[in-house]
Structures are given as structure tokens and as C-alpha cells.
Write a protein that holds these residues in place. Structure first.
Motif, PDB file in Angstrom:
ATOM      1  N   PHE A  71       0.855  -1.187   0.000  1.00 13.48           N
ATOM      2  CA  PHE A  71       0.000   0.000   0.000  1.00 13.48           C
ATOM      3  C   PHE A  71       0.894   1.242   0.000  1.00 13.48           C
ATOM      4  CE2 PHE A  71       0.836  -1.012   4.395  1.00 13.48           C
ATOM      5  CZ  PHE A  71       1.011   0.217   5.026  1.00 13.48           C
ATOM      6  N   LEU A  72       0.260   2.382  -0.239  1.00 10.98           N
ATOM      7  CA  LEU A  72       1.001   3.633  -0.424  1.00 10.98           C
ATOM      8  C   LEU A  72       0.991   4.452   0.866  1.00 10.98           C
ATOM      9  CD1 LEU A  72      -0.414   4.649  -3.934  1.00 10.98           C
ATOM     10  CD2 LEU A  72       1.468   3.087  -3.380  1.00 10.98           C
ATOM     11  N   MET A  73       2.188   4.689   1.377  1.00  8.63           N
ATOM     12  CA  MET A  73       2.357   5.475   2.600  1.00  8.63           C
ATOM     13  C   MET A  73       3.814   5.912   2.675  1.00  8.63           C
ATOM     14  SD  MET A  73       1.101   6.779   5.409  1.00  8.63           S
ATOM     15  CE  MET A  73      -0.513   6.011   5.296  1.00  8.63           C
ATOM     16  N   HIS A  74       4.020   7.154   3.084  1.00  4.17           N
ATOM     17  CA  HIS A  74       5.389   7.667   3.154  1.00  4.17           C
ATOM     18  C   HIS A  74       5.996   7.558   4.548  1.00  4.17           C
ATOM     19  CE1 HIS A  74       8.415  10.844   3.871  1.00  4.17           C
ATOM     20  NE2 HIS A  74       8.842  10.494   2.674  1.00  4.17           N
ATOM     21  N   ASP A  75       5.264   7.986   5.569  1.00  5.46           N
ATOM     22  CA  ASP A  75       5.832   8.084   6.908  1.00  5.46           C
ATOM     23  C   ASP A  75       6.020   6.710   7.528  1.00  5.46           C
ATOM     24  OD1 ASP A  75       5.586  10.715   6.332  1.00  5.46           O
ATOM     25  OD2 ASP A  75       4.055  11.158   7.836  1.00  5.46           O
ATOM     26  N   SER A  76       6.793   6.694   8.602  1.00  4.77           N
ATOM     27  CA  SER A  76       7.031   5.449   9.338  1.00  4.77           C
ATOM     28  C   SER A  76       5.963   5.210  10.396  1.00  4.77           C
ATOM     29  CB  SER A  76       8.407   5.495  10.011  1.00  4.77           C
ATOM     30  OG  SER A  76       8.497   6.610  10.878  1.00  4.77           O
ATOM     31  N   ASP A  77       4.946   6.055  10.469  1.00  8.87           N
ATOM     32  CA  ASP A  77       3.771   5.818  11.307  1.00  8.87           C
ATOM     33  C   ASP A  77       2.579   6.465  10.619  1.00  8.87           C
ATOM     34  OD1 ASP A  77       3.402   8.632  12.387  1.00  8.87           O
ATOM     35  OD2 ASP A  77       5.409   8.210  13.149  1.00  8.87           O
ATOM     36  N   LEU A  78       1.393   6.319  11.219  1.00 11.53           N
ATOM     37  CA  LEU A  78       0.157   6.748  10.564  1.00 11.53           C
ATOM     38  C   LEU A  78      -0.420   8.032  11.148  1.00 11.53           C
ATOM     39  CD1 LEU A  78      -1.526   3.209  10.460  1.00 11.53           C
ATOM     40  CD2 LEU A  78      -0.300   4.344   8.615  1.00 11.53           C
ATOM     41  N   ARG A  79       0.315   8.734  11.982  1.00 11.53           N
ATOM     42  CA  ARG A  79      -0.268   9.879  12.683  1.00 11.53           C
ATOM     43  C   ARG A  79      -0.564  11.062  11.767  1.00 11.53           C
ATOM     44  NH1 ARG A  79       3.938  11.322  17.145  1.00 11.53           N
ATOM     45  NH2 ARG A  79       5.327  10.820  15.413  1.00 11.53           N
ATOM     46  N   ARG A  80       0.358  11.389  10.874  1.00 12.18           N
ATOM     47  CA  ARG A  80       0.225  12.627  10.116  1.00 12.18           C
ATOM     48  C   ARG A  80      -0.860  12.561   9.058  1.00 12.18           C
ATOM     49  NH1 ARG A  80       2.460  14.866   5.415  1.00 12.18           N
ATOM     50  NH2 ARG A  80       3.664  12.979   5.018  1.00 12.18           N
ATOM     51  N   THR A  81      -0.973  11.456   8.339  1.00 12.13           N
ATOM     52  CA  THR A  81      -1.854  11.414   7.164  1.00 12.13           C
ATOM     53  C   THR A  81      -3.099  10.557   7.350  1.00 12.13           C
ATOM     54  OG1 THR A  81      -0.545   9.595   6.264  1.00 12.13           O
ATOM     55  CG2 THR A  81       0.072  11.822   5.603  1.00 12.13           C
ATOM     56  N   THR A  82      -3.355  10.080   8.553  1.00 10.27           N
ATOM     57  CA  THR A  82      -4.586   9.313   8.803  1.00 10.27           C
ATOM     58  C   THR A  82      -5.202   9.765  10.126  1.00 10.27           C
ATOM     59  OG1 THR A  82      -3.543   7.489  10.028  1.00 10.27           O
ATOM     60  CG2 THR A  82      -3.592   7.310   7.617  1.00 10.27           C
ATOM     61  N   ASN A  83      -6.362   9.228  10.436  1.00 10.62           N
ATOM     62  CA  ASN A  83      -7.058   9.547  11.683  1.00 10.62           C
ATOM     63  C   ASN A  83      -6.872   8.456  12.728  1.00 10.62           C
ATOM     64  OD1 ASN A  83      -8.518   7.630  10.311  1.00 10.62           O
ATOM     65  ND2 ASN A  83     -10.525   8.377  10.989  1.00 10.62           N
TER      66      ASN A  83
END
Length: 647
Positions: A244-256
């Protein structure tokens, strides 16, 4: 102050990186660089005002006394500047390279602007130099009048000349260098139009992140709408093996995830199952953010805002389907899973198999990961291998014909070797029009950008000019600036000469006050009403007029040689009586006044005519020099006589 502006420029260049660093530490995405710039801007304005105030006070010869509050703030400015410059020089050395690159683009304009600035500076400089020249002339003239001070005045003249050279010589040397600068200046954006390379192609960095949430289908579709040549992304692998497509090493910035599962917000994305990841919202952080994610980003329309708020995390296969449909190239960074992931050692092969299963044309894939490159070449020979900024020998050995490089490192390492080896170059991350113009003029084939909607509208480099046009502007600017500078110096020289002509005379020669005697006949009939006011004081109380006892019918010759009158200080006429050599003025003016009044009344009654005599005030007499030989020699007189008229 130049350091402040230089620092501001560097902060703007690292804005996104700076915000990301703060986000990692605090978990809050905010444009902290804007706050920092505002704070430092206030301090810069404050110190600038103090600097201007100090210069003006020193110009007037007044010493600057600072309150302890000002001293504390100045010390704070020095500490802050020292701290941040230490950080920049220690951790962000490569960011300073941007300054050198900007000079390649702005060099012609900086050159022309510098000449205009020198013309403006020539006005106060000419005023100061001519002022020093006038001071030197005055002192040299005084030196001829005061031979006893020759040695001391010579030292002063030497200092004045040295100051003129110290101030004027650097100015004219800098001006000369600016006049000749284009002879050694090279700017890629100064070239003939027929030699200008085609416009570079665009790779949408995570799509079009200024038009839609990054790494979402909406963002990639916006990039395609604005003419993207390819799509760039970042790939993670879920715990159940779904890329899947994701840049950061965690999900805080771009998800809820903070709302759904706060305790797991710091968990690596590869440790979540796809079923959970697919439920997260990946767009509200962008559409409902109180602060725009990008500086200068235009507001979203109502439809785009609603669409962005409903975006989800996409699979890699969804991006491949869009690329196959639109015939767009795909390039991505492949992030390894967490250490305890089941595909920790096999994730590259798994992703290759997923791509091949998607039935996308192999030549549309730009394979960037360097891990297991030989396996990828055998398994998918149609993939276009893309390398990093490696030596040409290694790239040639691995049969790599395209590189993906940071623009700062590439421009300073040079591009000749790569062009000679027929290696195509893609630059990242190019967002500013001036940087894109530099890449365009440097014949770069493609760039990766966040600002595709702006760069796509450019029809030619922003700071492009032909050599003939630059030559014309250069010569015209040199001629006009030289004429203006000469006119400014001529104007100040003329002002100096005019001022000297007005001030010429005895103003530079110390002269003692002189005294003047006039003998004018007066008739008794004309002045009989005023006889009761024999004593009259001038407005400045500098002299007293009395009437002497003298018969006007008999003219008396002057017994002493009369000196030529010289104007006294303030052009004050001080009148004293005409005396014979044997007579002298009594010191107390009051006694002489009373005696003169008594004698004058007898003279008027006897003859009917009299002369008016003015006697110096005692205050003025005390100021006279003490080295006089006699009262006669110390009183140069000027006598205007007229024949006495009979009543």
C-alpha cells in the motif's frame, strides 16, 4: 542584518523538513518555521532600527546609550543567531548548496541590481568625501595663517586624506568589479533561444499534494490532469502482505489513527492488517486542516474539499491500474517492513510479483530500489532500472541508463560525465519556478515536484534572456550608472565651491573686535528736543552714546595715523571719541558719560553745533586684548568729518 536575511532564506528552503522534524518530536503538524521566521523577523526589525539610530547619533557626534532592556534583546539576538547557525552548519550542510545554485539563476539580475544600489550609495558617499575635501581645504588654508601649528595640522590633513582613500577606494573597486563582472559570469539561463532544451517532464511527487491528500488516488488523478509524465510514490507492505502507499514510518500525520486507535498511533504501518488500514481516513488531515499543509497553497473548491475528506489509503495495485490506463510511468521508494515481519527478507520479490500480476506494461515501471537488483533484472527485464547518484563506472557496469538525484548534489558534482555516458537524469525535489528554470536551462530531462500545477503552466524559463539582450542591458546600465555617479559627485563639488565662496573672507582668521569713531555735525535746532536723552543704549547694550565738549567751528587735525577699519565680529559698530595723543578714555564709563554730558551742554549753548561720540560699553572693553602698548594704538579709528554748519 545580512546574516538574518541569509538565515531566513535557508529556513524557507528547509521548511517541509523542519516541520517534519518537529512533527516527529511533538506529534503536531504545524508550520513552526513560520512562527520562527516571524519571531526572528521582529528581532531583525528591532536591531535594524537600533542600528539606524546608532548611525544617526554617531553622525551627529552623540554617544549612544542603551537601556538594559535593549542590551538584553541584542544579546538574545546574538545567542539565537549563533545557535541556529551552528545547527545549519552542523546538520544541514547540504542545504547551503541551494544558495550557490540560486546565484547561477539570479546572477545577471543581482549584477544589475548591485550596480543600481551602488548608484544610490554614491550619493551619501560623495557627500562624505566632498565634506572631507572641504575640511581638508579649510585646514590647509588655516595652516598658512598659523605657521606655528603646521606640524599638528599636517597630521590632521594626512588623516583626512587617509579617510578619503579608505572610504572611496573600496567603493570604486567594487564598482569596477561590477562593471567587468559579466566577462567572467556564467548563467545557464543566458543562452540563445534555439539552443534551449525541451521543457522537462514532471513526476508527481506522491501525486499532486497541493491539490489533494498525498499518496491518494485523488492526488494521482490531479497529477494526471496537470500533465504528469509519471507518478512517484512510497510503498509499505501490510502485515498480511498487501503493498500500500504510505510515506511516513507511522500513521499519525496522514490518517485519523489517533481517533480510531490512539494507543497504536506510533506503530509501524507494516504491523497493521490491510482490513484495518483500509478503514482509516487519509484525507481529513488535508481538507479540514486549520492550517494549509503547503505554504501558498490555493484553497480547495467545495467539491474537492468533500472529495479529499473521503480519501482512503490506496493499494499499490490501484496506482498501477491508473498508470496503465493513463500510460504514465511509475517510480517509487520501497520501504522495508518491521524486523518481526514475515516478509522481512523477501519483500522485494513479493512486490515484483504483485507488479507482474497487475498486467501493467513493464517499461512503465522505473525500478528504483537497489536491493536484489539482479533478481529484478532477471524476473522483470522490461523494468527500467533507475539508480542513485553513483559513479558513472558503476552505473555503466550495472547497465543503468537513468538516475534519480537530489538537485543540490547533482549540480555541484557535475553533469558532464553522466551526459557523456548517455545517462538520463531525474531531479528531486523541484518546487520553485527559479529552480525549475535552472533545470530547464541545464537540459535536465525530468523533475519530481509537488508544485506541478504551477510549473506546468510555464512556457519558458522564468529568468531566461539571450546573450545579446544581456550585453545590451549590461552596457546600458554601466553607462547610465557612470553618468549618474559623475553627476552626483559634480553636484556635491559644486555645492562645496558655492559654500566656500559664501564663507570666504576673514571668517577663518581670528580678528579682535575693532572700534570706530565718527564725527558728524548735528544742529541744535534738530536735536534740541533730544538733549534731555544724551545717553542712549543700543539694543545689545554694547555701547553708550554721549555728547563731548567740542567746538565745531574749529576743525582739529588728527594727530595720529588712522588705521583702516576692519569689520568686527557680528558687524557691530562700536564708536569711540576722537582723541588727541595726550588724552585717554577713562575706565569708568559712568564718570566719562556724566562729564561729557556736562561739557556738551556748554558746547551746544556756545556754538549751536556738536558731534556725537559713542563710547564702548564696559563689558566690551574688558574683552579687549591686554597686550596693547597704549590706548591710542589699541584703538584703530575711522573718522568721517564734515564741515560744521552754523546755526
Amino acid at each position: 542584518m545580512l546574516l538574518f536575511f541569509f538565515f531566513f532564506y535557508c529556513i524557507l528552503r528547509i521548511e517541509t523538513y523542519f516541520c517534519r522534524v518537529i512533527f516527529i518530536g511533538t506529534g503536531l503538524w504545524f508550520f513552526w518555521s513560520i512562527v520562527l521566521l516571524s519571531f526572528l523577523g521582529i528581532l531583525a526589525a528591532y536591531t535594524s532600527l537600533l542600528l539606524v539610530l546608532g548611525i544617526l547619533l554617531l553622525w551627529e557626534g552623540i554617544e549612544l546609550y542603551l537601556h538594559w532592556c535593549h542590551k538584553t534583546l541584542i544579546l538574545l539576538v546574538i545567542v539565537i543567531c549563533s545557535f541556529f547557525f551552528w545547527i545549519l552548519f552542523t546538520y544541514w550542510k547540504d542545504r547551503w548548496l541551494t544558495v550557490g545554485l540560486s546565484l547561477q539563476v539570479f546572477a545577471p539580475y543581482i549584477h544589475l541590481s548591485s550596480i543600481a544600489m551602488m548608484v544610490i550609495l554614491s550619493w551619501p558617499l560623495a557627500f562624505y568625501l566632498i565634506h572631507l575635501e572641504g575640511e581638508a581645504r579649510i585646514r590647509r588654508y588655516q595652516m598658512t595663517c598659523n605657521e606655528r601649528k603646521r606640524n599638528k595640522r599636517c597630521n590632521v590633513l594626512t588623516k583626512l586624506r587617509a579617510l578619503q582613500v579608505a572610504v572611496g577606494l573600496p567603493f570604486f573597486l567594487i564598482l569596477l568589479c561590477l562593471y567587468l563582472l559579466p566577462l567572467g559570469n556564467f548563467s545557464p539561463c543566458v543562452q540563445e533561444k534555439n539552443k534551449l532544451a525541451p521543457k522537462p517532464d514532471f513526476f508527481g511527487h506522491r501525486g499532486a499534494p497541493m491539490l489533494g491528500p498525498e499518496n491518494t488516488i485523488m492526488s494521482f488523478e490531479k497529477a494526471v490532469e496537470h500533465g504528469a509524465y509519471g507518478l512517484e510514490s512510497d510503498v509499505h507492505i501490510s502485515y498480511d502482505h498487501v503493498p500500500f502507499l504510505m510515506h511516513d514510518s507511522d500513521l499519525r500525520r496522514t490518517t485519523n489513527i489517533k481517533e480510531v486507535l490512539p494507543d497504536a498511533s506510533l506503530t509501524h504501518p507494516s504491523l497493521f492488517d490491510w482490513d484495518f488500514l483500509s478503514t482509516l481516513n487519509a484525507g481529513k488531515w488535508f481538507s479540514h486542516a486549520p492550517i494549509k499543509p503547503f505554504f501558498g497553497m490555493k484553497p480547495l473548491s467545495k467539491a474537492d474539499r468533500e472529495r479529499a475528506g473521503n480519501q482512503k489509503i490506496p493499494k499499490l495495485t490501484e496506482l498501477l491500474e491508473l498508470a496503465q490506463k493513463e500510460k504514465k510511468f511509475v517510480i517509487f521508494d520501497l520501504n522495508g517492513p518491521a524486523p518481526n515481519h514475515s516478509l522481512r527478507a523477501l519483500y522485494v520479490r513479493h512486490v515484483v510479483s504483485i507488479i507482474l500480476d497487475s498486467q501493467i506494461e513493464q517499461h512503465l515501471i522505473f525500478w528504483l530500489p537497489s536491493f536484489e537488483r539482479e533478481y529484478v533484472k532477471k524476473k522483470a527485464p522490461g523494468f527500467q532500472q533507475v539508480g542513485r547518484l553513483l559513479p558513472v563506472e558503476r552505473l555503466t557496469k550495472e547497465n543503468i541508463t537513468r538516475i534519480n538525484a537530489d538537485y543540490k548534489n547533482l549540480f555541484y558534482n557535475g553533469m558532464r560525465e553522466y551526459r557523456a555516458a548517455n545517462i538520463s537524469i531525474n531531479l528531486y525535489l523541484v518546487n520553485e519556478p527559479w529552480l525549475f528554470s535552472l533545470a530547464w536551462c541545464s537540459r535536465i530531462p525530468s523533475v519530481t515536484t509537488d508544485n506541478i500545477q504551477v510549473l506546468n503552466e510555464m512556457t519558458q524559463p522564468s529568468y531566461f534572456m539571450t546573450p545579446k539582450y544581456y550585453l545590451f542591458v549590461w552596457i546600458l546600465m554601466d553607462i547610465l550608472s557612470a553618468v549618474f555617479i559623475v553627476a552626483i559627485f559634480y553636484f556635491h563639488c559644486t555645492s562645496l565651491r558655492t559654500g566656500n565662496s559664501k564663507n570666504q573672507g576673514p571668517s577663518c582668521i581670528p580678528i579682535d573686535p575693532v572700534f570706530r569713531v565718527t564725527e558728524i555735525p548735528w544742529t541744535h535746532a534738530a536735536l534740541s528736543p533730544a538733549l534731555t536723552k544724551n545717553v542712549r543704549k543700543y539694543p545689545d547694550s554694547s555701547c553708550v552714546s554721549v555728547v563731548p565738549m567740542k567746538k565745531a567751528s574749529k576743525s582739529e587735525p588728527v594727530s595720529k595715523t588712522i588705521k583702516t577699519p576692519v569689520p568686527g565680529e557680528g558687524n557691530i559698530r562700536q564708536l569711540v571719541p576722537t582723541l588727541k595723543a595726550s588724552e585717554s578714555i577713562q575706565a569708568p564709563v559712568q564718570e566719562s558719560a556724566r562729564e561729557a554730558i556736562f561739557q556738551s551742554s556748554s558746547a551746544v549753548k556756545a556754538n549751536g553745533t556738536f558731534s556725537s561720540i559713542d563710547v564702548c560699553h564696559p563689558q566690551k572693553q574688558t574683552e579687549r586684548p591686554s597686550n596693547t602698548k597704549s590706548s591710542e594704538e589699541s584703538l584703530p579709528v575711522f573718522i568721517t568729518s564734515s564741515p560744521s554748519s552754523s546755526s
